[in-house]
Design a protein around this motif. Structure first.
Motif, PDB file in Angstrom:
ATOM      1  N   LEU A 105       0.820  -1.207   0.000  1.00 26.47           N
ATOM      2  CA  LEU A 105       0.000   0.000   0.000  1.00 26.47           C
ATOM      3  C   LEU A 105       0.859   1.264   0.000  1.00 26.47           C
ATOM      4  CD1 LEU A 105      -2.824  -0.979   2.510  1.00 26.47           C
ATOM      5  CD2 LEU A 105      -3.133  -0.385   0.104  1.00 26.47           C
ATOM      6  N   LEU A 106       1.906   1.268   0.778  1.00 30.39           N
ATOM      7  CA  LEU A 106       2.789   2.434   0.825  1.00 30.39           C
ATOM      8  C   LEU A 106       3.404   2.718  -0.536  1.00 30.39           C
ATOM      9  CD1 LEU A 106       4.582   1.784   4.228  1.00 30.39           C
ATOM     10  CD2 LEU A 106       3.038   3.694   3.717  1.00 30.39           C
ATOM     11  N   ARG A 107       3.702   1.660  -1.270  1.00 27.82           N
ATOM     12  CA  ARG A 107       4.327   1.821  -2.580  1.00 27.82           C
ATOM     13  C   ARG A 107       3.316   2.173  -3.668  1.00 27.82           C
ATOM     14  NH1 ARG A 107       8.454   3.718  -5.303  1.00 27.82           N
ATOM     15  NH2 ARG A 107       9.110   2.442  -7.073  1.00 27.82           N
ATOM     16  N   THR A 108       2.232   1.428  -3.740  1.00 26.99           N
ATOM     17  CA  THR A 108       1.331   1.577  -4.876  1.00 26.99           C
ATOM     18  C   THR A 108       0.279   2.670  -4.683  1.00 26.99           C
ATOM     19  OG1 THR A 108      -0.106  -0.174  -4.016  1.00 26.99           O
ATOM     20  CG2 THR A 108       1.609  -0.822  -5.581  1.00 26.99           C
ATOM     21  N   VAL A 109      -0.317   2.744  -3.512  1.00 22.29           N
ATOM     22  CA  VAL A 109      -1.375   3.730  -3.284  1.00 22.29           C
ATOM     23  C   VAL A 109      -0.796   5.070  -2.854  1.00 22.29           C
ATOM     24  CG1 VAL A 109      -3.426   4.297  -1.939  1.00 22.29           C
ATOM     25  CG2 VAL A 109      -3.084   1.971  -2.781  1.00 22.29           C
ATOM     26  N   GLU A 110       0.125   5.053  -1.892  1.00 25.85           N
ATOM     27  CA  GLU A 110       0.704   6.306  -1.395  1.00 25.85           C
ATOM     28  C   GLU A 110       1.926   6.752  -2.186  1.00 25.85           C
ATOM     29  OE1 GLU A 110      -1.013   8.035   0.535  1.00 25.85           O
ATOM     30  OE2 GLU A 110      -2.455   6.429   0.931  1.00 25.85           O
ATOM     31  N   GLU A 111       2.474   5.879  -3.012  1.00 24.06           N
ATOM     32  CA  GLU A 111       3.562   6.201  -3.942  1.00 24.06           C
ATOM     33  C   GLU A 111       4.836   6.698  -3.259  1.00 24.06           C
ATOM     34  OE1 GLU A 111       2.000   7.545  -8.027  1.00 24.06           O
ATOM     35  OE2 GLU A 111       0.733   8.630  -6.599  1.00 24.06           O
ATOM     36  N   PHE A 112       5.148   6.118  -2.103  1.00 21.81           N
ATOM     37  CA  PHE A 112       6.429   6.394  -1.468  1.00 21.81           C
ATOM     38  C   PHE A 112       7.543   5.662  -2.211  1.00 21.81           C
ATOM     39  CE2 PHE A 112       3.769   7.207   2.377  1.00 21.81           C
ATOM     40  CZ  PHE A 112       4.290   8.446   2.729  1.00 21.81           C
ATOM     41  N   SER A 113       8.741   6.208  -2.164  1.00 23.50           N
ATOM     42  CA  SER A 113       9.903   5.514  -2.707  1.00 23.50           C
ATOM     43  C   SER A 113      10.268   4.346  -1.789  1.00 23.50           C
ATOM     44  CB  SER A 113      11.095   6.469  -2.801  1.00 23.50           C
ATOM     45  OG  SER A 113      11.541   6.817  -1.487  1.00 23.50           O
ATOM     46  N   LEU A 114      11.038   3.401  -2.302  1.00 27.46           N
ATOM     47  CA  LEU A 114      11.454   2.263  -1.478  1.00 27.46           C
ATOM     48  C   LEU A 114      12.264   2.733  -0.267  1.00 27.46           C
ATOM     49  CD1 LEU A 114      12.509  -0.368  -4.184  1.00 27.46           C
ATOM     50  CD2 LEU A 114      10.313  -0.127  -3.006  1.00 27.46           C
ATOM     51  N   THR A 115      13.076   3.761  -0.465  1.00 27.56           N
ATOM     52  CA  THR A 115      13.869   4.303   0.645  1.00 27.56           C
ATOM     53  C   THR A 115      12.969   4.874   1.731  1.00 27.56           C
ATOM     54  OG1 THR A 115      15.723   4.835  -0.821  1.00 27.56           O
ATOM     55  CG2 THR A 115      15.624   5.996   1.289  1.00 27.56           C
ATOM     56  N   ASN A 116      11.939   5.597   1.325  1.00 27.69           N
ATOM     57  CA  ASN A 116      11.021   6.173   2.309  1.00 27.69           C
ATOM     58  C   ASN A 116      10.208   5.099   3.016  1.00 27.69           C
ATOM     59  OD1 ASN A 116      11.820   8.800   1.872  1.00 27.69           O
ATOM     60  ND2 ASN A 116      10.177   9.269   0.433  1.00 27.69           N
ATOM     61  N   ILE A 117       9.804   4.060   2.271  1.00 23.63           N
ATOM     62  CA  ILE A 117       9.071   2.959   2.909  1.00 23.63           C
ATOM     63  C   ILE A 117       9.955   2.269   3.941  1.00 23.63           C
ATOM     64  CG2 ILE A 117       7.918   0.748   2.530  1.00 23.63           C
ATOM     65  CD1 ILE A 117       7.206   1.768  -0.281  1.00 23.63           C
ATOM     66  N   ALA A 118      11.213   2.083   3.607  1.00 23.71           N
ATOM     67  CA  ALA A 118      12.145   1.463   4.548  1.00 23.71           C
ATOM     68  C   ALA A 118      12.240   2.292   5.830  1.00 23.71           C
ATOM     69  CB  ALA A 118      13.519   1.312   3.906  1.00 23.71           C
ATOM     70  N   GLU A 119      12.248   3.618   5.696  1.00 14.05           N
ATOM     71  CA  GLU A 119      12.285   4.489   6.871  1.00 14.05           C
ATOM     72  C   GLU A 119      10.978   4.385   7.660  1.00 14.05           C
ATOM     73  OE1 GLU A 119      13.461   7.431   9.657  1.00 14.05           O
ATOM     74  OE2 GLU A 119      14.564   6.115   8.287  1.00 14.05           O
ATOM     75  N   ILE A 120       9.853   4.397   6.969  1.00 18.32           N
ATOM     76  CA  ILE A 120       8.549   4.316   7.629  1.00 18.32           C
ATOM     77  C   ILE A 120       8.411   3.018   8.407  1.00 18.32           C
ATOM     78  CG2 ILE A 120       6.062   4.038   7.188  1.00 18.32           C
ATOM     79  CD1 ILE A 120       6.484   6.001   4.795  1.00 18.32           C
TER      80      ILE A 120
END
Length: 269
Positions: A105-120
Motif C-alpha cells: 500500500l505504501l508503494r502503490t497507493v501512497e507512492e512512497f519511494s522504497l527508501t522512504n518505505i524502509a524508513e517508515i
C-alpha cells in the motif's frame, strides 16, 4: 519565529498530510472508523513527542512512520463491531506474510519511494522490495470476484476493466450514469464497486453508490482527482480511494485489498 508560531506551522504541516494517512489507515484496516481510530492514536502520540520528526525526512514520511510505530505495537486493538464475515476476513489477513500489505500500500497507493518505505517501516530497502513481491502474489492468489465499474470516460473504463480482468475478476458491466448504475446493480450482483466521483450528465458517483448499497453490501473503491476532499474524517467516507490519474499498480492493489473485506459470496465460499 516564536514557539506559538512554530507550533502552528507544525500543525499546519501535519494537517496537510492527514488525508493521505486516513486513506492509508482505512485501506489497511478495511474500515473508516477503525482506520480513523489509528489516525487519532497517531496524532496523540505526536502530541506527546515530536522528536521522530527531527531528521532529514519529510513530514509525510515521519507522520507515516509514527503511525507504523502505533500499528506495530497496538496489536490492532481498535475494532468495529465484528460480523462473522469481517472476522473471517481479518483471519485471512492474519495468514498473510507480516508487513507485506503495508509495504504494498505504501508503494502503490501512497507512492512512497522504497527508501522512504524502509524508513517508515524501520527496515531496509531489500526487505521492502521482497515484501511487495510477496504481497502481490498472496493477494492475487486470494479471491476472485465480480466487479461493477461506474465510469463515464470510455478509455478509463476500458483500462479499469482490463486491469481487474487481468487479476482474474469478472466485470459485471460498465455504467456511465447514476441511472445506468442502478439498472446494472438490479440486474447483476457484484462483490465490489469501482466508481468515479463525477459521472456523465453531471450525476454523482457517490449518490449512485449510496443507492446501490441499499441493494448490496459490498466494499467500494472511489476514483477522484481530489482525494483530500473525501478524507476529512467528518462524515461517512470511503475506506478505499484511488487518485486520478492512477497507475495500474494502484488499481491492482486497491482492488486486492478491498476484496479481502467483501461481505458477499466471495467470503462465504
Amino acid at each position: 519565529m516564536n514557539s506559538t508560531q512554530d507550533e502552528t506551522s507544525f500543525s499546519d504541516l501535519i494537517a496537510a498530510e492527514l488525508p493521505y494517512l486516513r486513506r492509508y489507515t482505512r485501506a489497511l484496516t478495511g474500515s473508516q472508523s477503525r482506520g480513523d481510530n489509528y489516525t487519532v492514536a497517531t496524532l496523540e502520540t505526536i502530541l506527546k513527542d515530536r522528536s521522530p520528526f527531527e531528521n532529514e525526512f519529510s513530514v509525510k514520511v515521519n507522520l507515516f512512520k509514527c503511525f507504523h510505530a502505533v500499528w506495530s505495537t497496538s496489536g490492532q486493538r481498535f475494532a468495529d463491531p465484528e460480523t462473522d464475515l469481517r472476522s473471517r476476513a481479518h483471519g485471512l489477513l492474519a495468514n498473510l506474510t507480516a508487513n507485506s500489505r503495508e509495504a504494498l500500500l505504501l508503494r502503490t497507493v501512497e507512492e512512497f519511494s522504497l527508501t522512504n518505505i524502509a524508513e517508515i517501516m524501520q527496515t531496509d530497502v531489500e526487505d521492502v522490495r521482497a515484501l511487495i513481491a510477496v504481497a502481490n502474489k498472496e493477494l492475487a492468489d486470494s479471491f476472485k470476484g465480480r466487479i461493477m465499474i461506474i465510469e463515464d470516460e470510455p478509455i478509463i473504463a476500458a483500462d479499469l476493466s482490463e486491469i481487474v480482468s487481468a487479476l482474474g475478476h469478472q466485470v459485471t458491466g460498465i455504467a456511465r450514469t447514476h441511472k445506468e448504475a442502478l439498472a446494472l446493480g438490479a440486474e447483476l450482483n457484484a462483490d465490489l464497486i469501482l466508481a468515479d466521483i463525477q459521472l456523465a450528465d453531471n450525476s454523482s458517483g457517490i449518490d449512485a453508490v449510496n443507492d446501490l448499497l441499499e441493494m448490496m453490501d459490498v466494499p467500494v473503491i472511489f476514483i477522484t482527482a481530489f482525494p483530500e476532499r473525501l478524507l476529512t474524517g467528518d462524515r461517512p467516507e470511503p475506506a478505499f480511494l484511488i487518485s486520478k490519474p492512477f497507475q495500474e499498480a494502484q488499481v491492482q492493489s486497491a482492488v486486492s485489498q478491498a476484496m479481502f473485506f467483501a461481505s458477499t459470496d466471495t467470503l462465504k465460499s
